[in-house]
Design an enzyme around this catalytic site. Structure first.
Site, PDB file in Angstrom:
ATOM      1  N   LEU A  35      -5.870  -5.854  18.339  1.00 13.97           N
ATOM      2  CA  LEU A  35      -6.195  -4.708  19.267  1.00 13.97           C
ATOM      3  C   LEU A  35      -5.136  -3.869  19.172  1.00 13.97           C
ATOM      4  CD1 LEU A  35      -8.378  -6.090  22.284  1.00 13.97           C
ATOM      5  CD2 LEU A  35      -9.233  -5.190  20.110  1.00 13.97           C
ATOM      6  N   TYR A 143       1.416  -1.028   0.079  1.00 16.91           N
ATOM      7  CA  TYR A 143       0.108  -1.369   0.544  1.00 16.91           C
ATOM      8  C   TYR A 143      -0.814  -1.832  -0.558  1.00 16.91           C
ATOM      9  CZ  TYR A 143      -4.816  -1.088   1.849  1.00 16.91           C
ATOM     10  OH  TYR A 143      -6.199  -1.222   2.184  1.00 16.91           O
ATOM     11  N   LYS A 147      -2.020  -6.151  -1.327  1.00 15.81           N
ATOM     12  CA  LYS A 147      -3.464  -6.447  -1.395  1.00 15.81           C
ATOM     13  C   LYS A 147      -3.577  -7.391  -2.714  1.00 15.81           C
ATOM     14  CE  LYS A 147      -5.531  -5.065   2.379  1.00 15.81           C
ATOM     15  NZ  LYS A 147      -6.493  -5.581   3.235  1.00 15.81           N
ATOM     16  N   ASN A 172     -12.706   4.918  -1.071  1.00 18.42           N
ATOM     17  CA  ASN A 172     -12.454   5.814   0.163  1.00 18.42           C
ATOM     18  C   ASN A 172     -13.427   5.524   1.326  1.00 18.42           C
ATOM     19  OD1 ASN A 172     -10.823   6.764  -1.761  1.00 18.42           O
ATOM     20  ND2 ASN A 172      -9.838   7.990   0.086  1.00 18.42           N
TER      21      ASN A 172
HETATM   22  N1  UDP Z   1      -5.637  14.382   2.107  1.00 19.48           N
HETATM   23  C1  UDP Z   1      -4.935  15.681   2.516  1.00 19.48           C
HETATM   24  N2  UDP Z   1      -4.735  16.036   3.612  1.00 19.48           N
HETATM   25  C2  UDP Z   1      -4.956  15.322   4.843  1.00 19.48           C
HETATM   26  C3  UDP Z   1      -5.062  13.958   4.548  1.00 19.48           C
HETATM   27  C4  UDP Z   1      -5.572  13.531   3.388  1.00 19.48           C
HETATM   28  O1  UDP Z   1      -4.959  16.757   1.660  1.00 19.48           O
HETATM   29  O2  UDP Z   1      -4.718  15.641   5.965  1.00 19.48           O
HETATM   30  C5  UDP Z   1      -5.750  14.121   0.839  1.00 19.48           C
HETATM   31  C6  UDP Z   1      -4.874  12.850   0.487  1.00 19.48           C
HETATM   32  O3  UDP Z   1      -3.871  13.326  -0.189  1.00 19.48           O
HETATM   33  C7  UDP Z   1      -6.081  12.289  -0.512  1.00 19.48           C
HETATM   34  C8  UDP Z   1      -7.316  12.226  -0.109  1.00 19.48           C
HETATM   35  O4  UDP Z   1      -6.968  13.488   0.984  1.00 19.48           O
HETATM   36  O5  UDP Z   1      -5.780  12.782  -2.142  1.00 19.48           O
HETATM   37  C9  UDP Z   1      -7.834  11.142   0.749  1.00 19.48           C
HETATM   38  O6  UDP Z   1      -6.866  10.681   1.536  1.00 19.48           O
HETATM   39  P1  UDP Z   1      -7.230   9.371   2.641  1.00 19.48           P
HETATM   40  O7  UDP Z   1      -5.737   9.398   3.654  1.00 19.48           O
HETATM   41  O8  UDP Z   1      -8.409  10.025   3.396  1.00 19.48           O
HETATM   42  O9  UDP Z   1      -7.322   8.147   1.845  1.00 19.48           O
HETATM   43  P2  UDP Z   1      -6.601   7.422   0.801  1.00 19.48           P
HETATM   44  O10 UDP Z   1      -7.022   8.176  -0.912  1.00 19.48           O
HETATM   45  O11 UDP Z   1      -5.097   7.734   0.957  1.00 19.48           O
HETATM   46  O12 UDP Z   1      -6.962   6.121   0.724  1.00 19.48           O
END
Ligand code: UDP
Length: 338
Positions: A35, A143, A147, A172
């Site tokens: 949690l 990260y 994995k 995603n």
């Molecule tokens: N992103 C962004 N602004 C934010 C959060 C994310 O531009 O405030 C972009 C980030 O650089 C990536 C995409 O959105 O290219 C998805 O990011 P997220 O963190 O949701 O997922 P990830 O791809 O890291 O698993």
């Protein structure tokens, strides 16, 4: 007799959605979660929640002694690319050691099946798009590396002990249960879609776009967003396959959207303006990540129900607009109304 499953991290975002689907399909589910990031209220009442930590090997032994599991589904982990670039040992340490403890307990207690929540970050900056299961593995961050190490542990646990495993590499994860039973609530929030929706709710003045100088049509990063309930369905199909063999699948819709396209979709869904500002790139972000999920479609008949980005954003918006401050608020609302 119904099958009994251990779900680590089942109070978290993806885990709690998978638990919803599992109980709906008649599985008995024990959620094991510390949690720290998960929420008690994210676990539906049909599942049993046990609070505990994977770092505690004695506690894990007691858990496996007290319950007879048919399979383990492992979601509990630190899961942020950006954070892992600042705190690598949280990932290369905790994620890996906790998974090792769990895999060892699974083998020692003679549970024969294991499903791993893995990631597209395994593929770092891929040579070709879309990314299939044969693409070269070169993790993009600690990260992703954590994995990958866990996938390798599972490979050897299979070779040596016969533990069958399914490694599911999510692109995603996004969206929420359309029935509102659980949704996305991270503190602090770092994921694009919830951040965009927080801006739509006026909880943030704007969305910062992390870089618009990538080699993509509008210069912003392209990602393959997949609905959590479609992920959940893939987990259940993979679980069935483990009756016969181990497997690994890439899980996405096979269509990418740029950060600007996500913001535009959210503007249409919410009717809000959603101001944006362009900031610097975020370390560890590849320009484009899009899955080739043909293998799971062909082999397991998996077909996403929420393939369109608009539908994904609509279900997320329903959750965020009904629970503007997440699970904590949902609880205090209940107290106030009684
Ligand atoms: N992103 C962004 N602004 C934010 C959060 C994310 O531009 O405030 C972009 C980030 O650089 C990536 C995409 O959105 O290219 C998805 O990011 P997220 O963190 O949701 O997922 P990830 O791809 O890291 O698993």
């Amino acid at each position: 007799m119904s099958k009994s499953l251990l779900v680590t991290g089942g109070a978290g975002y993806v885990g709690s959605h998978v638990v919803l689907e599992l109980v709906a399909r008649g599985y008995e589910v024990v959620v094991f979660d510390n949690l720290q990031q998960g929420h008690r209220d994210a676990v539906v009442r049909e599942a049993m929640l046990i609070e505990g930590d994977l770092a505690d090997r004695d506690g894990l032994d007691r858990l496996f002694d007290q319950h007879r599991f048919d399979a383990v589904l492992h979601f509990a982990a630190n899961s942020l690319v950006g954070e892992s670039m600042r705190q690598p040992f949280l990932y290369l340490g905790d994620n890996v050691v906790n998974a090792l403890n769990l895999i060892r307990a699974t083998v020692e207690h003679k549970v024969g099946k294991f499903v791993l929540s893995s990631t597209a970050n395994l593929f770092g900056t891929p040579e070709r798009i879309p990314i299939d299961e044969e693409a070269a593995i070169d993790p993009g961050s600690p990260y992703g590396e954590s994995k990958f190490i866990i996938e390798r542990m599972l490979h050897w646990a299979d070779q040596i002990h016969g533990l069958r495993s399914a490694c599911l590499r999510y692109f995603n994860a996004a969206g929420a249960d359309p029935n509102g039973r659980t949704g996305e609530d991270h503190a602090p929030e770092t994921h694009l879609i919830p951040i965009v929706l927080q801006a739509a709710l006026g909880q943030r003045p704007h969305v910062e776009i992390f870089g618009d100088d990538y080699p993509t049509p509008d210069g912003t990063c392209i990602r393959d967003y997949i609905h959590v309930l479609d992920l959940a369905d893939a987990h259940i199909r993979a679980l069935d396959l483990l009756e016969t063999r181990s497997c690994r699948y890439n899980l996405g819709n096979g269509r990418g959207y740029s950060v600007r396209e996500v913001v535009e979709t959210a503007r249409r869904v919410t009717g809000a303006e959603i101001p944006v500002r362009v900031g610097p790139r975020r370390a560890g972000d590849p320009a484009v990540l899009v899955a080739a999920a043909d293998r799971i479609r062909t082999e397991l008949g998996w077909k996403p129900k929420f393939a369109e980005l608009r539908k994904i954003v609509e279900t997320a918006w329903q959750w965020h607009s009904n629970n503007p401050t997440g699970f904590v608020r949902a609880r205090s609302d209940q107290v106030e109304s009684t």
